[in-house]
Design an enzyme around this catalytic site. Structure first.
Site: not given
Ligand code: FRU
Length: 490
Positions: A35, A38, A54, A62, A98
């Site tokens: 997966w 960001d 990410q 996720w 992020s």
């Molecule tokens: C945005 C978010 C960020 C966070 C990240 C976690 O898509 O929610 O705010 O840091 O994804 O993966």
């Protein structure tokens, strides 16, 4: 078993052969396995573009966030590097969220959010802190011994003590500044500004910008930069209510043009505008390159959407094309970076013809660019049907009477359907479109980047037809279709 960079890298190497290619994109960035969401730490360093992201390599959903890492010389062909960060410390044990990158003393610094769970409920049992990691070679990163560099005791009153994330760092007048996304005790999104002389010690400056009540209940992934004499703030507001045709996704992205006063820490602006008008665009981040271009990349998915590749394909998530950000008065234009033109292969080229009714084109494909100049003065509707097969089609259409452009994916394939609509003026009846189709995506650049609509689609491999359609007469001034090469084919 605990997480580590070594464990992630060996897992990826051992698992890569399981990937199912059917919807893997040809000229868009994707993770190697598992997966991604960001874009993070987007920067040019030692002559190469670095993109971090990410990453949950272990499953196409996720999970505990790592930072994946890739480099490119041209923003199109990316080379995967080892995972840069794993959630392996007390201050980031439930995720390296992020953040951004900056060069300082010839080293590459990553600033990221450490996510720490305090109970079983992922929606509320957590807090977040800001950390740094540094690298001399741009590949191996050492987390700072004094992390976190901003702890929860530096969160101001009346601001969420939990949502405190996504540091983007920039330099003004010889000082470092950091913006963070958060929300207040009234449930309004906001941005906090911090200042530092050395990236290690940070002082809180102010609430830099805040929702007036129409801009969602939490702000994520802020980005601030100077462009052509003005300051631009971009961010991703969560759960914004729709306004007319805009903001119909669960989470949105907006930009504001204004002025940042670094003494008071306040960003003065008068309007906000969507960055993308399609279905799948989020958490975008920009960087300035050595050609003076401001380049933006976004996550080409959305949190609420079902993603068909999560079922048995072993991957999910991709990035948009890198887009150059250009200022035009009080607006921004977004255009695909020029490097993409080097990937054009054979195609179809035609000039000066009329379309009335349907015209099937002598071209089929699943990874190509279309550039179209048409005059719709005598048309009631003009449309392009893409990825068309027996039962499938994706429809892009323009109504000159309503001055509305539509992206409809109700019959696109197995993914989510829906329609997004945006107003579009066509002075003297002239419509210019650049459409990028990849194996499971469509990006439409309207009127030379005035607006962009991005969406994922999941058609059958056989659905490859393209047709033009006009109710009334559409005069096509020029039509170009280029098959786009996979980077490794060049
Ligand atoms: C945005 C978010 C960020 C966070 C990240 C976690 O898509 O929610 O705010 O840091 O994804 O993966």
């Amino acid at each position: 078993m605990s997480y580590s960079i070594e464990r992630a890298n060996s897992f990826i190497a051992e698992s890569k052969h399981l990937l199912v290619d059917q919807y893997r994109l040809h000229y868009h960035f994707m993770g190697e396995f598992g997966w991604i969401n960001d874009p993070n730490g987007f920067i040019q360093y030692n002559g190469e573009y670095h993109l971090f992201y990410q990453y949950h390599p272990y499953q196409p959903v996720w999970g505990p966030m790592h930072w994946g890492h890739a480099v490119s010389k041209d923003l199109v062909e990316w080379r995967h590097l080892p995972v840069a960060l794993a959630p392996d410390q007390p201050y980031d044990r439930d995720g390296c969220f992020s953040g951004s990158a900056i060069e300082h003393n010839e080293n590459l610094y990553l600033l990221y959010t450490g996510h720490i769970m305090t109970g079983p409920d992922i929606t509320k049992d957590y807090y977040q802190v800001q950390n740094i990691a540094v690298s001399q070679d741009g590949i191996l990163f050492a987390k700072d011994a004094h992390n976190p560099v901003i702890n929860t005791d530096q969160i101001p009153a009346h601001t969420s003590q939990k949502d405190f994330r996504d540091p983007k760092v920039f330099v003004r007048d010889g000082q470092f500044y950091m913006v963070l996304g958060s929300n207040d005790d009234q449930g309004k999104g906001l941005i906090l500004l911090y200042r530092s002389a050395d990236l290690h010690t940070w002082e809180y400056v102010n609430v830099m910008a805040q929702s007036d009540g129409t801009l969602g209940d939490n702000w994520e992934c802020p980005d601030v930069f100077e462009l052509d004499g003005v300051d631009v703030l971009m961010m991703s507001p969560q759960r914004m209510a729709p306004q007319g045709n805009n903001y119909h996704n669960l989470h949105s992205t907006v930009y504001m043009i204004g002025k940042l006063n670094t003494d008071t820490g306040v960003f003065d602006y008068h309007q906000y505008i969507p960055i993308d008008y399609g279905f799948d665009f989020y958490a975008c981040q920009t960087t300035l390159d050595d050609q003076g271009r401001r380049i933006m990349i976004g996550w080409m998915d959305s949190w609420e959407a079902s993603m068909p590749t999560q079922n048995g394909h072993h991957w999910a998530g991709a990035m948009t094309l890198p887009r150059e950000v250009i200022r035009e008065g009080e607006h921004l234009l977004f255009r695909p970076v020029a490097e993409l033109e080097q990937y054009r292969l054979d195609g179809l080229h035609a000039e000066s013809f009329e379309v009335q009714g349907q015209q099937v084109l002598e071209y089929t494909g699943e990874s190509y660019e279309i550039e179209l100049n048409v005059d719709v003065t005598k048309a009631e509707e003009f449309a392009i049907h893409l990825r068309t097969g027996e039962t499938e089609t994706t429809v892009l259409s323009y109504s000159p009477l309503e001055q509305l452009f539509r992206f409809n994916r109700d019959q696109s394939g197995i993914g989510p359907g829906g329609e997004r609509i945006t107003s579009l003026a066509t002075p003297a009846g002239k419509l210019h479109l650049r459409i990028f189709v990849d194996l499971s995506s469509v990006e439409v650049f309207l009127q030379n980047g005035e607006k962009v609509m991005t969406g994922r689609i999941y058609p059958q491999p056989e659905s490859q037809g393209i047709a033009l359609y006009s109710n009334g007469i559409t005069q096509v001034q020029s039509l170009h279709i280029w098959n786009l090469a996979k980077p490794e084919q060049i």
